[in-house]
Design a protein around this motif. Structure first.
Motif, PDB file in Angstrom:
ATOM      1  N   LYS A  71      10.077  -1.331  -1.772  1.00  0.00           N
ATOM      2  CA  LYS A  71       8.762  -0.572  -1.897  1.00  0.00           C
ATOM      3  C   LYS A  71       9.221   0.891  -2.306  1.00  0.00           C
ATOM      4  N   LEU A  99       1.506   6.794  -4.855  1.00  0.00           N
ATOM      5  CA  LEU A  99       1.315   5.220  -4.691  1.00  0.00           C
ATOM      6  C   LEU A  99       2.514   4.631  -4.493  1.00  0.00           C
ATOM      7  N   TYR A 100       2.660   3.365  -4.407  1.00  0.00           N
ATOM      8  CA  TYR A 100       3.702   2.745  -4.341  1.00  0.00           C
ATOM      9  C   TYR A 100       3.854   1.475  -5.319  1.00  0.00           C
ATOM     10  N   TYR A 102       6.020  -2.232  -6.282  1.00  0.00           N
ATOM     11  CA  TYR A 102       6.614  -3.286  -5.208  1.00  0.00           C
ATOM     12  C   TYR A 102       7.318  -4.193  -6.216  1.00  0.00           C
ATOM     13  N   LYS A 193      -3.652  -0.951   6.170  1.00  0.00           N
ATOM     14  CA  LYS A 193      -3.310  -1.348   4.734  1.00  0.00           C
ATOM     15  C   LYS A 193      -2.083  -2.163   4.758  1.00  0.00           C
ATOM     16  N   TYR A 194      -1.168  -2.171   5.794  1.00  0.00           N
ATOM     17  CA  TYR A 194      -0.015  -2.772   6.059  1.00  0.00           C
ATOM     18  C   TYR A 194       0.070  -3.634   7.173  1.00  0.00           C
ATOM     19  N   SER A 288      -0.802  -1.240  -5.838  1.00  0.00           N
ATOM     20  CA  SER A 288      -1.046  -1.992  -4.589  1.00  0.00           C
ATOM     21  C   SER A 288      -0.542  -3.337  -4.826  1.00  0.00           C
TER      22      SER A 288
END
Length: 448
Positions: A71, A99-100, A102, A193-194, A288
């Motif tokens: 991430k 933002l991320y 993945y 969210k996680y 996401s």
């Protein structure tokens, strides 16, 4: 008036049609207590389900597990245009947000050893397991070139590893992920969210991820129940599962290789291989992480048909048992000219209904076979002795005992069968119909 009553009573006593209508009516009446018994079976079954779910929730529910995911946070900027009333002009401001990205591994290999065991509470039992897993694989060089993200906005210093799971409660060790030259400790994140995610601290040498392929490995011990499934996030995902559970159900989106699958009374062994081309998602996501549960595969540790399921199946044949037994007594009455009172038919029917309450209650404390044998023997003895009293002699009571014993034996065989239950049941019913037709061929049905 009395003469009319006498004629009606004689018609009831001597008419075959009248006796058949009475027996048919009594059969319908006996369906009422039989329905109560069915409700009792369902109620006890629901109670068992509630207790099992409570046991599982405390030990650990079903497990769905992904491999490690890189991430990487990155900055994005959004221009916001607002109108200034005083200046009568538009002003543009930039809003920064994080933002991320993945990234999934190229290779993911999961080797799991699952040990199942029973947990008891009162008379109820649940099957749970402990799984020891060795997870290894390799990440590709992390590449943002296919995205429109400015390299200077990538926050490499805050890159981390996450592992998704459906069951944080069941984890029995703190996973330590070896990533290249460093070891990362995984901890849970308190964030909606996680949810159900464990995450490492920041990767100290993120440049390794950019410059070359990096290997990873970690060990995980987890308690669970019902099922153990994996997400095939590797470009090539391989999984092996060994267990002492004798009744697995391989389900999910992928089945194990036929060559590797072995099932015996001592347990099973299975292997899976899933390629990227076999599932419909890419190896990286920006912004996401989607829900990929539909692509999971693994094993459900199903409990073979339990006592309540068998009892419920047995009650479904209750109408047939009661109907055929009353029909047998009616034929005996027609052949022997022995009068059987409607009250006696009711007593016989209630004894047959009692078989199912005995079966349910005894099976809660013993095996289904033993419960079935005890209940059948008790009802057979009761009805045979009662038949001896109302039918006189030994010929007809022995016939009743033999017929009822054969019927109970036939139903037990059907309950144990799965694939051939319908076939055997159909042949058995055809045979019973043939016997009834043959036995009733010489009865004078003209008496009315």
């Amino acid at each position: 008036m009395e003469q009319k009553k006498g004629k009606f009573g004689n018609w009831i006593r001597n008419s075959i049609s009248a006796r058949m209508m009475i027996v048919g009516f009594l059969l319908l009446v006996l369906l009422i207590p039989l329905e109560f018994v069915k409700d009792l079976v369902r109620e006890r079954s629901y109670r068992q389900t509630e207790v099992v779910q409570e046991i599982n929730s405390k030990w650990g529910n079903e497990v769905l597990l992904s491999g490690p995911i890189v991430k990487v946070p990155y900055k994005t900027f959004k221009e916001i245009r607002t109108y200034n009333e005083k200046e009568k002009t538009y002003e543009t401001t930039s809003k920064e947000s994080i933002l991320y990205a993945y990234f999934f591994p190229d290779a993911l290999d999961i080797a799991s050893d699952v040990t199942s065991k029973p947990l008891n509470r009162s008379i109820y039992e649940s099957v749970v397991y402990s799984a020891t897993m060795k997870v290894t694989g390799q990440f590709p060089k992390i590449d943002f070139s296919k995205s429109d993200i400015d390299p200077k906005h990538i926050m490499w210093e805050k890159a981390s590893i996450i592992i998704k799971t459906s069951n944080l409660k069941g984890i029995r060790n703190t996973p330590l992920v070896t990533l290249g030259s460093q070891t990362l400790e995984m901890t849970p994140r308190y964030d909606k969210k996680y949810l159900n995610t464990i995450e490492s601290g920041f990767i100290e040498t993120p440049n390794e991820l950019v410059s070359k392929k990096v290997s990873f490995s970690y060990d995980l011990t987890i308690n669970g129940s019902e099922s153990l499934k994996f997400l095939p996030i590797g470009k090539e995902t391989t999984a092996k599962m060994t267990s002492n559970w004798h009744s697995p159900s391989f389900d999910g989106n992928f089945l194990p290789d036929d060559e590797s699958k072995e099932i015996s009374k001592d347990g099973f062994h299975a292997s899976w291989k899933v390629l990227q081309i076999n599932r419909q998602f890419e190896q990286s996501f920006f912004g996401s992480l989607p829900n990929l549960e539909d692509f999971a595969f693994g094993t459900s540790f199903i409990v073979p048909v339990d006592e309540y399921q068998k009892s419920e199946r047995a009650t479904k044949y209750g109408f047939m048992v009661i109907g055929l037994t009353l029909l047998l007594f009616l034929l005996i009455q027609l052949v022997s000219k022995i009068h059987i009172h409607p009250f006696q038919y009711i007593m016989i029917g209630l004894a047959l209904v009692m078989f199912y309450t005995l079966l349910i209650s005894i099976s809660e404390h013993s095996t289904f076979l033993k419960a079935y044998a005890i209940a059948a023997f008790a009802v057979l003895a009761l009805i045979t002795l009662y038949s001896r009293a109302i039918l006189k002699g030994f010929k007809f009571p022995v016939l009743v005992c033999g017929s009822l014993a054969s019927l109970y034996g036939f139903i037990y065989v059907i309950i144990q069968l799965e694939n051939y239950a319908l076939l055997v049941g159909s042949i058995g019913l055809f045979t019973i119909l043939a016997i009834v037709m043959f036995a009733s061929r010489k009865i004078d049905w003209g008496t009315d």
